[in-house]
Design a protein around this motif. Structure first.
Motif, short mmCIF file in Angstrom:
data_model
loop_
_atom_site.label_atom_id
_atom_site.label_comp_id
_atom_site.label_asym_id
_atom_site.label_seq_id
_atom_site.Cartn_x
_atom_site.Cartn_y
_atom_site.Cartn_z
N PRO A 55 0.82 -1.21 0.00
CA PRO A 55 0.00 0.00 0.00
C PRO A 55 0.86 1.27 0.00
CG PRO A 55 -0.03 -1.04 2.15
CD PRO A 55 0.73 -1.95 1.25
N ALA A 56 0.31 2.34 -0.57
CA ALA A 56 0.99 3.64 -0.59
C ALA A 56 1.02 4.22 0.82
CB ALA A 56 0.25 4.58 -1.54
N LYS A 57 1.98 5.09 1.09
CA LYS A 57 2.13 5.68 2.42
C LYS A 57 0.86 6.39 2.87
CE LYS A 57 7.11 6.24 2.37
NZ LYS A 57 8.24 7.16 2.42
N ILE A 58 0.22 7.13 1.97
CA ILE A 58 -0.99 7.87 2.33
C ILE A 58 -2.12 6.90 2.69
CG2 ILE A 58 -1.85 8.10 -0.03
CD1 ILE A 58 -2.66 11.01 0.80
N PHE A 59 -2.17 5.75 2.04
CA PHE A 59 -3.15 4.70 2.32
C PHE A 59 -2.90 4.13 3.71
CE2 PHE A 59 -4.81 0.40 0.44
CZ PHE A 59 -5.87 0.42 1.33
N VAL A 60 -1.65 3.83 4.02
CA VAL A 60 -1.29 3.28 5.33
C VAL A 60 -1.63 4.28 6.43
CG1 VAL A 60 0.64 2.53 6.78
CG2 VAL A 60 0.51 1.77 4.40
N GLU A 61 -1.30 5.54 6.23
CA GLU A 61 -1.59 6.56 7.24
C GLU A 61 -3.09 6.71 7.46
OE1 GLU A 61 0.44 8.15 9.35
OE2 GLU A 61 2.00 6.88 8.50
N GLY A 62 -3.89 6.65 6.41
CA GLY A 62 -5.33 6.73 6.54
C GLY A 62 -5.89 5.60 7.38
N VAL A 63 -5.39 4.40 7.18
CA VAL A 63 -5.85 3.26 7.97
C VAL A 63 -5.40 3.40 9.42
CG1 VAL A 63 -5.63 0.75 8.29
CG2 VAL A 63 -5.96 1.69 6.00
N LYS A 64 -4.17 3.84 9.63
CA LYS A 64 -3.65 4.01 11.00
C LYS A 64 -4.49 5.01 11.80
CE LYS A 64 1.29 3.09 10.61
NZ LYS A 64 2.63 3.70 10.66
N THR A 65 -4.89 6.11 11.16
CA THR A 65 -5.58 7.16 11.90
C THR A 65 -7.10 6.93 11.99
OG1 THR A 65 -5.74 8.51 9.90
CG2 THR A 65 -3.87 8.90 11.36
N ASN A 66 -7.68 6.16 11.06
CA ASN A 66 -9.14 6.04 11.03
C ASN A 66 -9.71 4.72 11.53
OD1 ASN A 66 -9.47 8.63 9.88
ND2 ASN A 66 -8.98 7.81 7.88
N VAL A 67 -8.86 3.70 11.70
CA VAL A 67 -9.36 2.39 12.12
C VAL A 67 -8.89 2.13 13.55
CG1 VAL A 67 -9.34 -0.08 11.66
CG2 VAL A 67 -9.33 1.53 9.76
N ASP A 68 -9.84 1.81 14.42
CA ASP A 68 -9.50 1.51 15.82
C ASP A 68 -8.78 0.18 15.93
OD1 ASP A 68 -10.73 3.86 16.68
OD2 ASP A 68 -12.67 2.89 16.95
N VAL A 69 -7.85 0.12 16.86
CA VAL A 69 -7.12 -1.12 17.12
C VAL A 69 -8.05 -2.06 17.85
CG1 VAL A 69 -5.13 -2.14 18.28
CG2 VAL A 69 -4.93 0.12 17.23
N LYS A 70 -8.08 -3.31 17.41
CA LYS A 70 -8.99 -4.29 18.03
C LYS A 70 -8.32 -4.97 19.19
CE LYS A 70 -11.63 -5.17 13.90
NZ LYS A 70 -12.07 -6.12 12.94
#
Length: 96
Positions: free
Chosen positions: A81-96
């Protein structure tokens, strides 16, 4: 999300018939597959890259026969995945 869900969502957002969207998605996936099978990587700026990774030769075990086996070097498809894609997932998805 499944392929059918993806087709339905794109169809709804763009107002295009599901059959046309399905054909487009199928063609996209086929082209990515064909490119990787011919040794070419696929780069989608802002999304990620479909790449070929090489696995080195290694020794494994057949536990049912208790023997050592040699696993030859081989290539596998992978997605980076692109860096911007990874950052979006990191900031918007809660850790389970």
């Amino acid at each position: 999300m499944t392929k059918a869900d993806l087709v339905a969502k794109i169809s709804e957002k763009l107002g295009i018939e599901k059959g046309d969207v399905q054909a487009t998605v199928e063609t996209f996936m086929e082209e990515v597959k064909t490119s990787l099978e011919s040794g070419d990587n696929v780069y989608l700026r802002g999304f990620g890259s479909f790449i070929i990774k090489t696995r080195a030769e290694k020794t494994g075990r057949n536990i049912s026969k208790n023997t050592t086996i040699k696993i030859p070097a081989h290539n596998i498809p992978a997605f980076k995945p692109a860096k911007i894609f990874v950052e979006g997932v990191k900031t918007n998805v809660d850790v389970k």
